[in-house]
Scaffold this active site. Structure first.
Site, PDB file in Angstrom:
ATOM      1  N   HIS A  14       0.785  -1.348   0.089  1.00 12.78           N
ATOM      2  CA  HIS A  14       0.042  -0.002  -0.100  1.00 12.78           C
ATOM      3  C   HIS A  14       0.960   1.216  -0.031  1.00 12.78           C
ATOM      4  O   HIS A  14       2.047   1.263   0.569  1.00 12.78           O
ATOM      5  CB  HIS A  14      -0.977   0.051   1.330  1.00 12.78           C
ATOM      6  CG  HIS A  14      -1.647   1.493   1.442  1.00 12.78           C
ATOM      7  ND1 HIS A  14      -2.670   1.726   0.557  1.00 12.78           N
ATOM      8  CD2 HIS A  14      -1.375   2.453   2.320  1.00 12.78           C
ATOM      9  CE1 HIS A  14      -3.104   3.046   0.988  1.00 12.78           C
ATOM     10  NE2 HIS A  14      -2.175   3.215   2.051  1.00 12.78           N
TER      11      HIS A  14
ATOM     12  N   CYS B 163      -4.514   1.569  -4.826  1.00 16.41           N
ATOM     13  CA  CYS B 163      -4.111   2.743  -4.146  1.00 16.41           C
ATOM     14  C   CYS B 163      -2.746   3.353  -4.570  1.00 16.41           C
ATOM     15  O   CYS B 163      -2.473   4.348  -4.731  1.00 16.41           O
ATOM     16  CB  CYS B 163      -3.829   2.432  -2.551  1.00 16.41           C
ATOM     17  SG  CYS B 163      -2.607   0.890  -2.333  1.00 16.41           S
TER      18      CYS B 163
END
Length: 206
Positions: free
Chosen positions: A38, A112
């Site tokens: 992420h 993301c």
């Protein structure tokens, strides 16, 4: 010593990429230039990321830098600088949130890391390191490699937003989300909603 937001130029601020591990397998895969990550972009003292929910509303959120809940912080990289003031950046990120609704999130094509890369390009004209999103680019991100908490993307409540102000920038209130249940079991969220996460208001939301 942490990475500071301010640069030597009083009219600019650093743009920093913060990378997190999603799975302990990264400890073995990192040396091969791959992993499940992420990432978020840090600017003006806040970190901005993109997460999933079921509604046609902003999936862009902000947290304290290097503290995104549900992930394990790994490293930071300075990408460049931006001359946007805090208020200019706020207008900019709210407009960008119109393009990143939570119900458009896709692990392979719009995750993301795609958001972080897009935000970096717009602010610095530079892309994030290729290894951060390499598995998605290869189409190799499959459910068997993902943590259980990332396999369901349901949120039964619309994101809550907070008005931006100079006071908010220094001492912000936080968004909350109630736990929901189905068949007696807690639902899993792709982004763990907590008091530490604040969704950025879509510019079209009045």
């Amino acid at each position: 010593m942490g990475i500071e937001d301010a640069s030597n130029n009083n009219n600019s601020t650093l743009v920093v990429l913060n990378v997190y591990d999603l799975n302990p397998i990264n400890n073995y895969m990192y040396c091969f230039g791959v992993g499940i990550y992420h990432s978020g972009i840090q600017v003006h003292g806040r970190e901005y990321g993109f997460g999933a929910h079921e509604f046609p509303a902003s999936g862009v959120f902000e947290v304290e830098p290097r503290t995104c809940p549900g992930f394990i912080y790994r490293s930071s990289f300075t990408l460049g600088q931006t001359n946007m003031s805090p208020s200019e950046f706020r207008t900019f990120i709210e407009k960008m949130a119109c393009e990143y609704h939570g119900d458009t999130y896709h692990l392979i094509s719009k995750n993301c890391n795609h958001f972080a890369d897009d935000l970096s390009l717009r602010l610095t004209a530079k892309q994030i390191p290729g290894w951060v999103n390499r598995l998605a680019k290869l189409g190799a991100l499959c459910s068997c490699l993902l943590p259980e908490s990332l396999q369901v993307t349901r949120v039964k409540r619309l994101p809550e937003y907070h008005e931006y102000s100079d006071e908010f920038a220094e001492s912000h209130s936080t968004a909350t989300a109630e736990d929901s249940t189905e068949n007696g079991e807690l639902e899993k969220l792709i982004l763990p909603l907590s008091g530490d996460v604040i969704f950025v208001k879509d510019a079209r939301v009045k």
